[in-house]
Write an enzyme that holds these catalytic residues in place. Structure first.
Site, short mmCIF file in Angstrom:
data_model
loop_
_atom_site.label_atom_id
_atom_site.label_comp_id
_atom_site.label_asym_id
_atom_site.label_seq_id
_atom_site.Cartn_x
_atom_site.Cartn_y
_atom_site.Cartn_z
N HIS A 23 -19.93 -53.06 -58.98
CA HIS A 23 -21.31 -52.58 -59.06
C HIS A 23 -22.02 -52.89 -60.38
O HIS A 23 -23.11 -52.37 -60.63
CB HIS A 23 -21.39 -51.08 -58.81
CG HIS A 23 -20.65 -50.62 -57.59
ND1 HIS A 23 -20.78 -51.25 -56.37
CD2 HIS A 23 -19.76 -49.60 -57.41
CE1 HIS A 23 -20.01 -50.63 -55.48
NE2 HIS A 23 -19.39 -49.64 -56.09
N GLU A 62 -14.96 -58.31 -47.60
CA GLU A 62 -15.45 -57.16 -48.38
C GLU A 62 -14.87 -57.24 -49.78
O GLU A 62 -13.67 -57.47 -49.97
CB GLU A 62 -15.09 -55.82 -47.75
CG GLU A 62 -15.67 -54.65 -48.55
CD GLU A 62 -15.52 -53.30 -47.88
OE1 GLU A 62 -16.48 -52.52 -47.92
OE2 GLU A 62 -14.44 -53.03 -47.32
N ILE A 63 -15.74 -57.03 -50.77
CA ILE A 63 -15.33 -56.95 -52.16
C ILE A 63 -15.18 -55.48 -52.52
O ILE A 63 -16.13 -54.70 -52.36
CB ILE A 63 -16.38 -57.61 -53.07
CG1 ILE A 63 -16.63 -59.06 -52.67
CG2 ILE A 63 -15.94 -57.53 -54.53
CD1 ILE A 63 -17.83 -59.68 -53.37
N GLY A 64 -14.01 -55.10 -52.98
CA GLY A 64 -13.75 -53.72 -53.36
C GLY A 64 -12.90 -53.02 -52.33
O GLY A 64 -13.30 -52.86 -51.16
N GLU A 93 -23.84 -53.01 -51.66
CA GLU A 93 -23.89 -51.55 -51.72
C GLU A 93 -24.10 -51.06 -53.15
O GLU A 93 -23.85 -51.77 -54.12
CB GLU A 93 -22.59 -50.95 -51.16
CG GLU A 93 -22.34 -51.23 -49.69
CD GLU A 93 -21.13 -50.48 -49.17
OE1 GLU A 93 -20.43 -49.82 -49.99
OE2 GLU A 93 -20.86 -50.56 -47.96
N ASP A 94 -24.54 -49.82 -53.23
CA ASP A 94 -24.62 -49.09 -54.51
C ASP A 94 -25.50 -49.80 -55.53
O ASP A 94 -25.18 -49.85 -56.72
CB ASP A 94 -23.22 -48.85 -55.07
CG ASP A 94 -22.37 -48.00 -54.14
OD1 ASP A 94 -22.94 -47.24 -53.34
OD2 ASP A 94 -21.14 -48.10 -54.21
N ASP A 112 -11.08 -61.27 -59.96
CA ASP A 112 -12.29 -60.70 -60.54
C ASP A 112 -13.52 -61.25 -59.81
O ASP A 112 -13.71 -62.46 -59.75
CB ASP A 112 -12.35 -61.06 -62.03
CG ASP A 112 -13.51 -60.43 -62.76
OD1 ASP A 112 -14.42 -59.87 -62.11
OD2 ASP A 112 -13.51 -60.50 -64.01
#
Length: 236
Positions: A114, A43-45, A139-140, A88
């Protein structure tokens, strides 16, 4: 249908979980078969760390759980059995290293910054590290319509427009324009793309060129002629 994700907020601890509420029902639907499976997950974030226990409780106990964030303070949010990498998501070298060190992955979720260049760069560098039958979830994606994130309505550089282009690449088997619309390698890799409200799910499915079948009296014949005929009007 499982209600794991929909019920999770009521069981959450002191770590904040920030998700669009309707994602939880979608996850219960599309990930029902993944519950309890031992997989490699990315998962990123991380933000406040609320998703770490959510995913850890959903996936199997032997799963490899990797989380990425740009904020060094997120290192302190790692749980036993999870791994936090700081970098990053728009840095190709960082993504390539994560893929080499921890991939291939079965399930990738991008809940990072995002911004358009972040989502697109992450997909381009992590998709090759996704296993066959794996899912890549972004997502988002409503930020594709926000100029402050590099988006805008039908902005060519947005992730939504990038994902729409993937639909064409998936169907490039059937081209009749070899110059303007050539067969793309992703035709052999994308099994399906689902667009939900603010959520895009891309399934990896390594496959051979499509085959049409004709069946009668239990006899089945197979053909790839549909990929070879030009000037088609209708096959029906």
């Amino acid at each position: 249908m499982t209600r794991y994700f929909r019920d999770f907020p009521a069981r959450s601890g002191d770590r904040m979980l920030l998700k669009m509420e309707h994602y939880l029902e979608i996850y219960d639907e599309i990930l029902a078969g993944w519950q309890g499976r031992d997989v490699s997950f990315l998962e990123i974030g991380i933000y406040k760390g609320g998703s770490l226990p959510m995913w850890q409780g959903f996936l199997g106990p032997a799963s490899r759980l990797v989380f990425l964030d740009i904020d060094p303070a997120c290192r302190d949010l790692a749980l036993p059995g999870t791994l936090v990498e700081i970098g990053d998501q728009a840095d190709p070298a960082f993504l390539d290293r994560v893929g080499r060190d921890h991939g291939p992955f079965d399930l990738i979720v991008d809940d990072g910054g995002h911004k358009m260049h972040q989502q697109i760069t992450s997909f381009r560098h992590l998709w090759p590290r996704l296993r066959d039958r794996g899912l890549y979830i972004v997502e988002d994606v409503h930020t594709s319509y926000w100029p402050g994130f590099g988006g805008g309505f039908r902005e060519p550089a947005s992730f939504i427009e990038f994902a729409k282009d993937l639909i064409d690449r998936m169907h490039s088997w059937y081209t009749e324009d070899d110059a303007g619309f050539p067969l793309h390698p992703l035709a052999r890799e994308i099994g399906g793309i689902r667009f939900h409200d603010s959520l895009v799910v891309i399934e990896k499915r390594l496959k051979e060129p499509p085959v049409s079948i004709a069946a009668r009296n239990g006899q089945v014949t197979r053909s790839r002629r549909i990929l070879e005929v030009r000037g088609r009007r209708s096959i029906f």
